[in-house]
Design an enzyme around this catalytic site. Structure first.
Site, PDB file in Angstrom:
ATOM      1  N   HIS A   1      -4.473   6.680 -11.811  1.00 16.06           N
ATOM      2  CA  HIS A   1      -3.404   7.653 -12.059  1.00 16.06           C
ATOM      3  C   HIS A   1      -2.911   7.515 -13.490  1.00 16.06           C
ATOM      4  O   HIS A   1      -2.586   6.429 -13.933  1.00 16.06           O
ATOM      5  CB  HIS A   1      -2.240   7.414 -11.097  1.00 16.06           C
ATOM      6  CG  HIS A   1      -2.537   7.896  -9.704  1.00 16.06           C
ATOM      7  ND1 HIS A   1      -1.574   8.037  -8.745  1.00 16.06           N
ATOM      8  CD2 HIS A   1      -3.690   8.285  -9.127  1.00 16.06           C
ATOM      9  CE1 HIS A   1      -2.130   8.484  -7.632  1.00 16.06           C
ATOM     10  NE2 HIS A   1      -3.415   8.629  -7.833  1.00 16.06           N
TER      11      HIS A   1
ATOM     12  N   TYR B   1       8.428   9.811  -6.797  1.00 18.90           N
ATOM     13  CA  TYR B   1       9.622   9.040  -6.400  1.00 18.90           C
ATOM     14  C   TYR B   1      10.777  10.043  -6.419  1.00 18.90           C
ATOM     15  O   TYR B   1      11.005  10.674  -7.461  1.00 18.90           O
ATOM     16  CB  TYR B   1       9.940   7.934  -7.409  1.00 18.90           C
ATOM     17  CG  TYR B   1       8.936   6.801  -7.440  1.00 18.90           C
ATOM     18  CD1 TYR B   1       7.693   6.946  -8.051  1.00 18.90           C
ATOM     19  CD2 TYR B   1       9.239   5.562  -6.877  1.00 18.90           C
ATOM     20  CE1 TYR B   1       6.780   5.898  -8.084  1.00 18.90           C
ATOM     21  CE2 TYR B   1       8.333   4.507  -6.905  1.00 18.90           C
ATOM     22  CZ  TYR B   1       7.108   4.691  -7.515  1.00 18.90           C
ATOM     23  OH  TYR B   1       6.204   3.658  -7.553  1.00 18.90           O
TER      24      TYR B   1
ATOM     25  N   PRO C   1      10.465  -3.107  -3.376  1.00 20.18           N
ATOM     26  CA  PRO C   1       9.158  -2.490  -3.606  1.00 20.18           C
ATOM     27  C   PRO C   1       9.144  -1.303  -4.575  1.00 20.18           C
ATOM     28  O   PRO C   1       8.070  -0.902  -5.027  1.00 20.18           O
ATOM     29  CB  PRO C   1       8.732  -2.047  -2.209  1.00 20.18           C
ATOM     30  CG  PRO C   1       9.985  -1.940  -1.419  1.00 20.18           C
ATOM     31  CD  PRO C   1      10.916  -2.957  -1.984  1.00 20.18           C
TER      32      PRO C   1
ATOM     33  N   LYS D   1       5.644  -3.773  -7.791  1.00 20.65           N
ATOM     34  CA  LYS D   1       5.358  -4.921  -8.653  1.00 20.65           C
ATOM     35  C   LYS D   1       4.894  -6.189  -7.917  1.00 20.65           C
ATOM     36  O   LYS D   1       4.318  -7.089  -8.530  1.00 20.65           O
ATOM     37  CB  LYS D   1       6.608  -5.291  -9.476  1.00 20.65           C
ATOM     38  CG  LYS D   1       6.965  -4.288 -10.532  1.00 20.65           C
ATOM     39  CD  LYS D   1       6.002  -4.355 -11.700  1.00 20.65           C
ATOM     40  CE  LYS D   1       6.062  -3.120 -12.545  1.00 20.65           C
ATOM     41  NZ  LYS D   1       4.800  -2.659 -13.057  1.00 20.65           N
TER      42      LYS D   1
ATOM     43  N   TYR E   1       6.114   0.339 -15.886  1.00 16.24           N
ATOM     44  CA  TYR E   1       5.437   0.783 -14.660  1.00 16.24           C
ATOM     45  C   TYR E   1       3.950   0.413 -14.678  1.00 16.24           C
ATOM     46  O   TYR E   1       3.426  -0.107 -13.693  1.00 16.24           O
ATOM     47  CB  TYR E   1       5.608   2.307 -14.523  1.00 16.24           C
ATOM     48  CG  TYR E   1       5.245   2.852 -13.166  1.00 16.24           C
ATOM     49  CD1 TYR E   1       6.105   2.691 -12.080  1.00 16.24           C
ATOM     50  CD2 TYR E   1       4.056   3.531 -12.964  1.00 16.24           C
ATOM     51  CE1 TYR E   1       5.774   3.191 -10.827  1.00 16.24           C
ATOM     52  CE2 TYR E   1       3.720   4.042 -11.722  1.00 16.24           C
ATOM     53  CZ  TYR E   1       4.586   3.871 -10.659  1.00 16.24           C
ATOM     54  OH  TYR E   1       4.266   4.363  -9.419  1.00 16.24           O
TER      55      TYR E   1
HETATM   56  P1  FAD Z   1       1.161 -13.093   0.617  1.00 20.55           P
HETATM   57  O1  FAD Z   1       0.358 -11.860   0.472  1.00 20.55           O
HETATM   58  O2  FAD Z   1       2.357 -13.054   1.485  1.00 20.55           O
HETATM   59  O3  FAD Z   1       0.169 -14.213   1.127  1.00 20.55           O
HETATM   60  C1  FAD Z   1       0.622 -15.452   1.626  1.00 20.55           C
HETATM   61  C2  FAD Z   1      -0.406 -15.964   2.609  1.00 20.55           C
HETATM   62  O4  FAD Z   1      -0.036 -17.277   3.012  1.00 20.55           O
HETATM   63  C3  FAD Z   1      -0.453 -15.129   3.882  1.00 20.55           C
HETATM   64  O5  FAD Z   1      -1.786 -14.740   4.142  1.00 20.55           O
HETATM   65  C4  FAD Z   1       0.100 -16.051   4.949  1.00 20.55           C
HETATM   66  O6  FAD Z   1      -0.492 -15.793   6.217  1.00 20.55           O
HETATM   67  C5  FAD Z   1      -0.263 -17.413   4.392  1.00 20.55           C
HETATM   68  N1  FAD Z   1       0.587 -18.517   4.862  1.00 20.55           N
HETATM   69  C6  FAD Z   1       1.936 -18.531   4.991  1.00 20.55           C
HETATM   70  N2  FAD Z   1       2.358 -19.723   5.430  1.00 20.55           N
HETATM   71  C7  FAD Z   1       1.246 -20.491   5.592  1.00 20.55           C
HETATM   72  C8  FAD Z   1       1.027 -21.826   6.034  1.00 20.55           C
HETATM   73  N3  FAD Z   1       2.046 -22.609   6.412  1.00 20.55           N
HETATM   74  N4  FAD Z   1      -0.235 -22.288   6.090  1.00 20.55           N
HETATM   75  C9  FAD Z   1      -1.291 -21.518   5.716  1.00 20.55           C
HETATM   76  N5  FAD Z   1      -1.139 -20.239   5.283  1.00 20.55           N
HETATM   77  C10 FAD Z   1       0.112 -19.741   5.211  1.00 20.55           C
HETATM   78  N6  FAD Z   1       4.492  -4.844  -2.777  1.00 20.55           N
HETATM   79  C11 FAD Z   1       4.322  -3.729  -3.445  1.00 20.55           C
HETATM   80  O7  FAD Z   1       4.105  -3.817  -4.663  1.00 20.55           O
HETATM   81  N7  FAD Z   1       4.395  -2.502  -2.801  1.00 20.55           N
HETATM   82  C12 FAD Z   1       4.587  -2.419  -1.432  1.00 20.55           C
HETATM   83  O8  FAD Z   1       4.604  -1.336  -0.870  1.00 20.55           O
HETATM   84  C13 FAD Z   1       4.757  -3.589  -0.697  1.00 20.55           C
HETATM   85  N8  FAD Z   1       4.946  -3.567   0.654  1.00 20.55           N
HETATM   86  C14 FAD Z   1       5.129  -4.748   1.324  1.00 20.55           C
HETATM   87  C15 FAD Z   1       5.337  -4.757   2.713  1.00 20.55           C
HETATM   88  C16 FAD Z   1       5.549  -5.961   3.402  1.00 20.55           C
HETATM   89  C17 FAD Z   1       5.794  -5.940   4.901  1.00 20.55           C
HETATM   90  C18 FAD Z   1       5.533  -7.191   2.693  1.00 20.55           C
HETATM   91  C19 FAD Z   1       5.768  -8.505   3.428  1.00 20.55           C
HETATM   92  C20 FAD Z   1       5.285  -7.185   1.325  1.00 20.55           C
HETATM   93  C21 FAD Z   1       5.086  -5.971   0.624  1.00 20.55           C
HETATM   94  N9  FAD Z   1       4.843  -5.950  -0.759  1.00 20.55           N
HETATM   95  C22 FAD Z   1       4.700  -4.813  -1.432  1.00 20.55           C
HETATM   96  C23 FAD Z   1       4.756  -7.140  -1.538  1.00 20.55           C
HETATM   97  C24 FAD Z   1       3.308  -7.572  -1.766  1.00 20.55           C
HETATM   98  O9  FAD Z   1       2.530  -7.242  -0.660  1.00 20.55           O
HETATM   99  C25 FAD Z   1       3.377  -9.061  -2.034  1.00 20.55           C
HETATM  100  O10 FAD Z   1       4.108  -9.242  -3.235  1.00 20.55           O
HETATM  101  C26 FAD Z   1       2.018  -9.762  -2.140  1.00 20.55           C
HETATM  102  O11 FAD Z   1       1.381  -9.792  -0.890  1.00 20.55           O
HETATM  103  C27 FAD Z   1       2.232 -11.196  -2.643  1.00 20.55           C
HETATM  104  O12 FAD Z   1       1.043 -11.921  -2.561  1.00 20.55           O
HETATM  105  P2  FAD Z   1       1.062 -13.478  -2.265  1.00 20.55           P
HETATM  106  O13 FAD Z   1      -0.365 -13.893  -2.315  1.00 20.55           O
HETATM  107  O14 FAD Z   1       2.043 -14.152  -3.135  1.00 20.55           O
HETATM  108  O15 FAD Z   1       1.662 -13.631  -0.792  1.00 20.55           O
HETATM  109  C1  DHB Z   2       3.209   2.117  -3.101  1.00 16.04           C
HETATM  110  C2  DHB Z   2       4.244   1.272  -2.825  1.00 16.04           C
HETATM  111  C3  DHB Z   2       5.263   1.131  -3.737  1.00 16.04           C
HETATM  112  O1  DHB Z   2       6.281   0.295  -3.490  1.00 16.04           O
HETATM  113  C4  DHB Z   2       5.272   1.846  -4.910  1.00 16.04           C
HETATM  114  O2  DHB Z   2       6.303   1.729  -5.760  1.00 16.04           O
HETATM  115  C5  DHB Z   2       4.227   2.696  -5.182  1.00 16.04           C
HETATM  116  C6  DHB Z   2       3.182   2.825  -4.276  1.00 16.04           C
HETATM  117  C7  DHB Z   2       2.110   2.276  -2.133  1.00 16.04           C
HETATM  118  O3  DHB Z   2       2.142   1.615  -1.084  1.00 16.04           O
HETATM  119  O4  DHB Z   2       1.198   3.076  -2.383  1.00 16.04           O
END
Ligand code: FAD
Ligand code: DHB
Length: 393
Positions: free
Chosen positions: A74, A203, A295, A299, A387
């Protein structure tokens, strides 16, 4: 059973899996422990927006074949307020940088596959229960798998285990300060088999609340609605969701949302969370384990990958040259970008969410902030460069 490796990684999310690949490329052994099953992590619906920096790193790691084919680049984003729309053109304002839409679960599938093919051990359904001896040169992760307890001994432990993981609380309580901000609203997010009604994200502020139109492909739409905290999903029939999206996204009456079968529906609370130190002794933490952003602006995933890029470089420098400097400055080096993203996500959240009655002082401030984006190239550039993701910070 006792096993050992150089780097013990807790969590197979974007952070842990990216770290696995960067260490493997440098010839440094690691083991990733993940308490969920492979199928579970590969199907967990979350983010979808990849910054240019994230895509660049996946290209460099040779894990972007499918992302290049199926991801959607995009070159702009639409911002809307009370039916008025402004398009922010990234190409013109950021020197050709852009974002890519590609679901987090697809990223996870690609990263898991690459780790396993390249020989990085990823132990699924392995639950880390304790992290010990982080003040010594041989920290340990105690974990259970198939009802048996094991000990993984390593040179460093990296906590990539998300907000609810165990790694942050394994650091001494007095080694960091916490900052928490809870927002007075949540997001109801859907995935639907519906042709997106827009090529680029929208948005939108509406007096009934925020709405976001995103997408996953030319057949799947991803949409979000601002709802009250503690709102119940059962109050939201598919029809009510589509009606509300249509109202909030309608602009000056011309825009039609395309409806289709909703195959995923969830409510997510919104919070900002920070700690000001991401390391203690031989334990380092990254991604959601250390910080959560609301969200709005997409980021979260990108910050997790940005932390890991710095941590991997610091670890490789330590292993190759015995030089401690980058490991020592890891937290400070990450925090600059994290605070910037906290501010940008907070700015986007307050710009587009309904917080105060229509016609109130706060409402007029919000509207003036929006109008200024259309009036000032400097303000539009500020939004565009944050962004798509700042290159160096
Ligand atoms: P995570 O992806 O959370 O990975 C952590 C991993 O550690 C998981 O697989 C978990 O199962 C594992 N774990 C936890 N505890 C243990 C343990 N004790 N032993 C072994 N494994 C363990 N960000 C956006 O930018 N846009 C969005 O729309 C958005 N929607 C989201 C919706 C939800 C419901 C959530 C929870 C987050 C969302 N986020 C979004 C944020 C984004 O998905 C996260 O910032 C991203 O996943 C971070 O990555 P990470 O690897 O740090 O953590
Ligand atoms: C999406 C989620 C977000 O929080 C955002 O700012 C833009 C896109 C998405 O899930 O596509």
């Amino acid at each position: 059973m006792k096993i050992s490796t150089r780097i013990g990684i807790v969590g197979a999310g974007p952070a842990g899996l990216t770290l696995g690949l960067l260490l493997q490329r440098a010839g440094i052994d690691c083991i990733i422990l993940e308490h969920r099953s492979r199928e579970y992590v590969e199907n967990r619906t979350r983010a979808g927006l990849l910054e240019q920096n994230t895509v660049d790193l996946f290209n460099e790691l040779n894990v972007s074949g499918r992302l290049q084919r199926e991801g959607l680049q995009h070159h702009g984003v639409n911002l809307s307020f009370d039916g008025m729309r402004i398009r922010i053109p990234f190409d013109e304002l950021t020197g050709g940088r852009c974002i890519t839409i590609y679901g987090q679960q697809e990223v996870i599938k690609d990263l898991v596959k690459a780790n396993l093919e390249r020989g990085v051990p990823v132990y699924f359904e392995a639950d880390a229960t304790r992290i010990e001896d982080i003040g010594t040169n041989s920290p340990k992760i105690v974990y259970t798998q198939n009802n048996e307890t094991h000990v993984l001994e390593c040179d460093f432990v990296v906590g990539c285990d998300g907000y609810h993981g165990i790694s942050r609380s394994s650091m001494p309580k007095d080694s960091y300060s916490e900052f928490v901000k809870e927002y007075p609203f949540s997001w109801l997010g859907i995935l639907a088999n519906a042709t997106p009604a827009t090529d680029e994200l929208i948005y939108a502020y509406h007096e009934r609340g925020f709405a976001l139109h995103s997408l996953r492909s030319n057949k799947v739409s991803r949409l979000y609605l601002q709802v009250e905290n503690n709102e119940k999903l059962e109050n939201w029939s598919d029809e009510r969701i589509w009606d509300e999206l249509q109202i909030r996204l309608s602009d000056s009456g011309n825009f039609r949302v395309n409806r289709g079968e909703i195959f995923e529906k969830a409510i997510t609370p919104m919070r900002s969370f920070m700690i000001d130190n991401m390391q203690h002794g031989r334990l380092f933490i990254a991604g959601d384990a250390a910080h959560i952003v609301p969200p709005t602006g997409g980021k979260g995933l990108n910050l997790a990958v940005a932390d890991i890029r710095l941590l991997a470089e610091a670890m490789v420098t330590w292993f190759r040259k015995g030089n401690n400097d980058l490991l020592g400055s890891y937290s400070q080096d990450c925090l600059r970008r994290i605070w910037r993203a906290q501010d940008f996500s907070n700015f986007m959240t307050y710009l587009f969410h309904k917080q105060a009655p229509h016609g109130s002082f706060e409402y007029y401030l919000q509207r003036s902030r929006f109008n200024y984006i259309g009036q000032s190239k400097a303000q539009a550039t500020t939004i565009a460069e944050n962004y798509v993701g700042l290159k160096d910070i």
